[in-house]
Design a protein around this motif. Structure first.
Motif, PDB file in Angstrom:
ATOM      1  N   LEU A 105      44.223  44.739  48.710  1.00 47.36           N
ATOM      2  CA  LEU A 105      42.772  44.551  48.634  1.00 47.36           C
ATOM      3  C   LEU A 105      42.080  45.889  48.368  1.00 47.36           C
ATOM      4  CD1 LEU A 105      40.699  42.279  48.849  1.00 47.36           C
ATOM      5  CD2 LEU A 105      40.577  42.689  51.308  1.00 47.36           C
ATOM      6  N   ALA A 106      42.591  46.941  48.996  1.00 54.30           N
ATOM      7  CA  ALA A 106      42.016  48.270  48.758  1.00 54.30           C
ATOM      8  C   ALA A 106      42.284  48.720  47.325  1.00 54.30           C
ATOM      9  CB  ALA A 106      42.605  49.271  49.753  1.00 54.30           C
ATOM     10  N   TYR A 107      43.454  48.416  46.812  1.00 54.74           N
ATOM     11  CA  TYR A 107      43.840  48.849  45.466  1.00 54.74           C
ATOM     12  C   TYR A 107      43.101  48.044  44.390  1.00 54.74           C
ATOM     13  CZ  TYR A 107      46.767  49.673  41.345  1.00 54.74           C
ATOM     14  OH  TYR A 107      47.218  49.980  40.096  1.00 54.74           O
ATOM     15  N   LEU A 108      43.024  46.727  44.573  1.00 55.28           N
ATOM     16  CA  LEU A 108      42.443  45.860  43.553  1.00 55.28           C
ATOM     17  C   LEU A 108      40.922  45.857  43.559  1.00 55.28           C
ATOM     18  CD1 LEU A 108      44.810  42.765  43.915  1.00 55.28           C
ATOM     19  CD2 LEU A 108      44.873  44.513  42.121  1.00 55.28           C
ATOM     20  N   GLY A 109      40.331  46.165  44.714  1.00 54.05           N
ATOM     21  CA  GLY A 109      38.884  46.029  44.834  1.00 54.05           C
ATOM     22  C   GLY A 109      38.518  44.570  45.065  1.00 54.05           C
ATOM     23  N   PRO A 110      37.263  44.186  44.797  1.00 51.49           N
ATOM     24  CA  PRO A 110      36.831  42.804  45.066  1.00 51.49           C
ATOM     25  C   PRO A 110      37.800  41.775  44.491  1.00 51.49           C
ATOM     26  CG  PRO A 110      34.959  44.150  44.459  1.00 51.49           C
ATOM     27  CD  PRO A 110      36.177  45.011  44.254  1.00 51.49           C
ATOM     28  N   SER A 111      38.331  40.925  45.366  1.00 55.61           N
ATOM     29  CA  SER A 111      39.388  39.990  44.977  1.00 55.61           C
ATOM     30  C   SER A 111      39.191  38.655  45.667  1.00 55.61           C
ATOM     31  CB  SER A 111      40.775  40.545  45.363  1.00 55.61           C
ATOM     32  OG  SER A 111      40.971  41.853  44.859  1.00 55.61           O
ATOM     33  N   ASP A 112      39.853  37.627  45.136  1.00 57.69           N
ATOM     34  CA  ASP A 112      39.881  36.333  45.811  1.00 57.69           C
ATOM     35  C   ASP A 112      41.321  35.995  46.176  1.00 57.69           C
ATOM     36  OD1 ASP A 112      41.098  35.481  43.459  1.00 57.69           O
ATOM     37  OD2 ASP A 112      39.325  34.433  42.710  1.00 57.69           O
ATOM     38  N   ALA A 113      41.515  34.809  46.742  1.00 58.54           N
ATOM     39  CA  ALA A 113      42.845  34.436  47.225  1.00 58.54           C
ATOM     40  C   ALA A 113      43.868  34.367  46.100  1.00 58.54           C
ATOM     41  CB  ALA A 113      42.761  33.093  47.950  1.00 58.54           C
ATOM     42  N   THR A 114      43.432  33.963  44.921  1.00 59.32           N
ATOM     43  CA  THR A 114      44.350  33.879  43.795  1.00 59.32           C
ATOM     44  C   THR A 114      44.860  35.257  43.392  1.00 59.32           C
ATOM     45  OG1 THR A 114      43.196  31.909  42.965  1.00 59.32           O
ATOM     46  CG2 THR A 114      44.614  33.075  41.410  1.00 59.32           C
ATOM     47  N   ASP A 115      43.991  36.259  43.461  1.00 58.92           N
ATOM     48  CA  ASP A 115      44.393  37.623  43.115  1.00 58.92           C
ATOM     49  C   ASP A 115      45.457  38.158  44.076  1.00 58.92           C
ATOM     50  OD1 ASP A 115      42.479  37.738  41.046  1.00 58.92           O
ATOM     51  OD2 ASP A 115      40.924  38.352  42.457  1.00 58.92           O
ATOM     52  N   LEU A 116      45.335  37.798  45.356  1.00 61.01           N
ATOM     53  CA  LEU A 116      46.229  38.344  46.379  1.00 61.01           C
ATOM     54  C   LEU A 116      47.453  37.473  46.635  1.00 61.01           C
ATOM     55  CD1 LEU A 116      43.565  39.502  48.998  1.00 61.01           C
ATOM     56  CD2 LEU A 116      44.775  40.914  47.342  1.00 61.01           C
ATOM     57  N   ALA A 117      47.452  36.239  46.128  1.00 60.60           N
ATOM     58  CA  ALA A 117      48.539  35.298  46.417  1.00 60.60           C
ATOM     59  C   ALA A 117      49.931  35.821  46.058  1.00 60.60           C
ATOM     60  CB  ALA A 117      48.282  33.965  45.717  1.00 60.60           C
ATOM     61  N   PRO A 118      50.094  36.615  44.961  1.00 59.11           N
ATOM     62  CA  PRO A 118      51.441  37.109  44.654  1.00 59.11           C
ATOM     63  C   PRO A 118      52.078  37.919  45.781  1.00 59.11           C
ATOM     64  CG  PRO A 118      50.016  37.398  42.753  1.00 59.11           C
ATOM     65  CD  PRO A 118      49.130  36.956  43.900  1.00 59.11           C
ATOM     66  N   PHE A 119      51.260  38.507  46.649  1.00 57.14           N
ATOM     67  CA  PHE A 119      51.788  39.297  47.758  1.00 57.14           C
ATOM     68  C   PHE A 119      52.262  38.406  48.910  1.00 57.14           C
ATOM     69  CE2 PHE A 119      48.932  42.011  45.426  1.00 57.14           C
ATOM     70  CZ  PHE A 119      49.627  43.199  45.344  1.00 57.14           C
ATOM     71  N   ALA A 120      51.891  37.131  48.872  1.00 58.69           N
ATOM     72  CA  ALA A 120      52.277  36.188  49.926  1.00 58.69           C
ATOM     73  C   ALA A 120      53.093  35.040  49.348  1.00 58.69           C
ATOM     74  CB  ALA A 120      51.036  35.650  50.632  1.00 58.69           C
ATOM     75  N   GLY A 121      53.921  35.359  48.369  1.00 58.66           N
ATOM     76  CA  GLY A 121      54.779  34.343  47.778  1.00 58.66           C
ATOM     77  C   GLY A 121      54.034  33.281  47.009  1.00 58.66           C
ATOM     78  N   GLY A 122      52.827  33.594  46.525  1.00 60.42           N
ATOM     79  CA  GLY A 122      52.048  32.645  45.751  1.00 60.42           C
ATOM     80  C   GLY A 122      51.294  31.621  46.573  1.00 60.42           C
ATOM     81  N   ASP A 123      51.260  31.790  47.895  1.00 57.31           N
ATOM     82  CA  ASP A 123      50.619  30.820  48.783  1.00 57.31           C
ATOM     83  C   ASP A 123      49.117  31.087  48.860  1.00 57.31           C
ATOM     84  OD1 ASP A 123      49.804  29.104  50.800  1.00 57.31           O
ATOM     85  OD2 ASP A 123      51.573  29.453  52.040  1.00 57.31           O
ATOM     86  N   VAL A 124      48.376  30.483  47.944  1.00 57.31           N
ATOM     87  CA  VAL A 124      46.929  30.707  47.865  1.00 57.31           C
ATOM     88  C   VAL A 124      46.234  30.209  49.127  1.00 57.31           C
ATOM     89  CG1 VAL A 124      44.821  30.183  46.565  1.00 57.31           C
ATOM     90  CG2 VAL A 124      46.972  30.574  45.349  1.00 57.31           C
TER      91      VAL A 124
END
Length: 240
Positions: free
Chosen positions: A40-59
């Motif tokens: 989240l710090a690296y990407l900046g403003p994000s939603d669940a879809t942006d971060l899902a790859p870090f949690a095995g795609g679990d949006v």
């Protein structure tokens, strides 16, 4: 014995506060382990879809996690853009491992101290073992084999990177980030890789080396032999 309604109400309220605190601690540990704060710090403003790859795609999981962080005051949310972000202060406390005010290890220690004691007393055996001959999970991006074994409530990975492997070519399409945002702690069994960090530092990791690589880096196999390593941190969300 008669129940004092006032004291009962105070106890219920205090207990509810403790439940909320325990829940927050669990989400902090999960967010740190999966690299969600750093992402989240690296990407900046994000939603669940942006971060899902870090949690095995679990949006769905990431959305619940983001909502919990927002409710706890650990991130910000824009109703206009439907995106979440960290303020500089939140980054210093939750995402920047070099910050003197990075507080996640303290939360993790407090959380795991009691959960480990509970598990030890009820279910976890005194000795556990597993091996890579029958891994619990295998991930196979280009020129990559990631074998995962689960033990002690965590995951350990054996990674094999073939000659010609490069994170930015083989893992980046899976991770969806410009550089690797996983923190690695491991022991190299054979072969070698060269690591280039976003802060400008570079290093070779070769057979026999114990290493830690902070989030924000690229890496590539150095030489004609596969690089084989065992990692004790970062395996849960790597290459998926």
């Amino acid at each position: 014995m008669d129940v004092d309604e006032r004291r009962l109400g105070e106890l219920v309220e205090r207990f509810a506060d403790d439940v909320a605190a325990a829940t927050r601690a669990a989400t902090v540990v999960a967010g740190d382990r999966l690299g969600l704060y750093r992402a989240l710090a690296y990407l900046g403003p994000s939603d669940a879809t942006d971060l899902a790859p870090f949690a095995g795609g679990d949006v769905h999981f990431v959305q619940e996690w983001l909502d919990a962080q927002c409710a706890a005051g650990y991130c910000h949310f824009s109703a206009l853009t439907h995106r979440y972000w960290l303020s500089p202060e939140q980054e210093a406390v939750l995402a920047d491992t070099a910050s003197p005010t990075f507080m996640v290890p303290a939360m993790t220690l407090a959380h795991l101290r009691f959960t480990h004691q509970t598990i030890k007393e009820t279910a976890m055996p005194g000795v556990e073992y597993n091996d890579f001959s029958q891994p619990d999970e295998v991930r196979s991006p280009d020129k990559t084999t990631v074998e995962i074994v689960k033990i002690g409530g965590g995951e350990i990975g054996r990674y094999t990177f073939q000659p010609g492997w490069r994170w930015s070519e083989c893992i980046k399409p899976v991770a969806g980030t410009d550089s690797c945002q996983v923190e690695h702690v491991g022991y190299c069994l054979s072969g070698a890789i060269h690591v280039k960090h976003d802060d400008g530092t570079e290093a070779d990791v070769k057979a026999g080396d114990v290493y830690r690589i902070a989030p924000g880096h690229d890496a590539w196999v150095d030489g004609p032999q596969p690089m084989v390593t065992v990692e004790f941190q970062g395996a849960a969300g790597y290459a998926k």
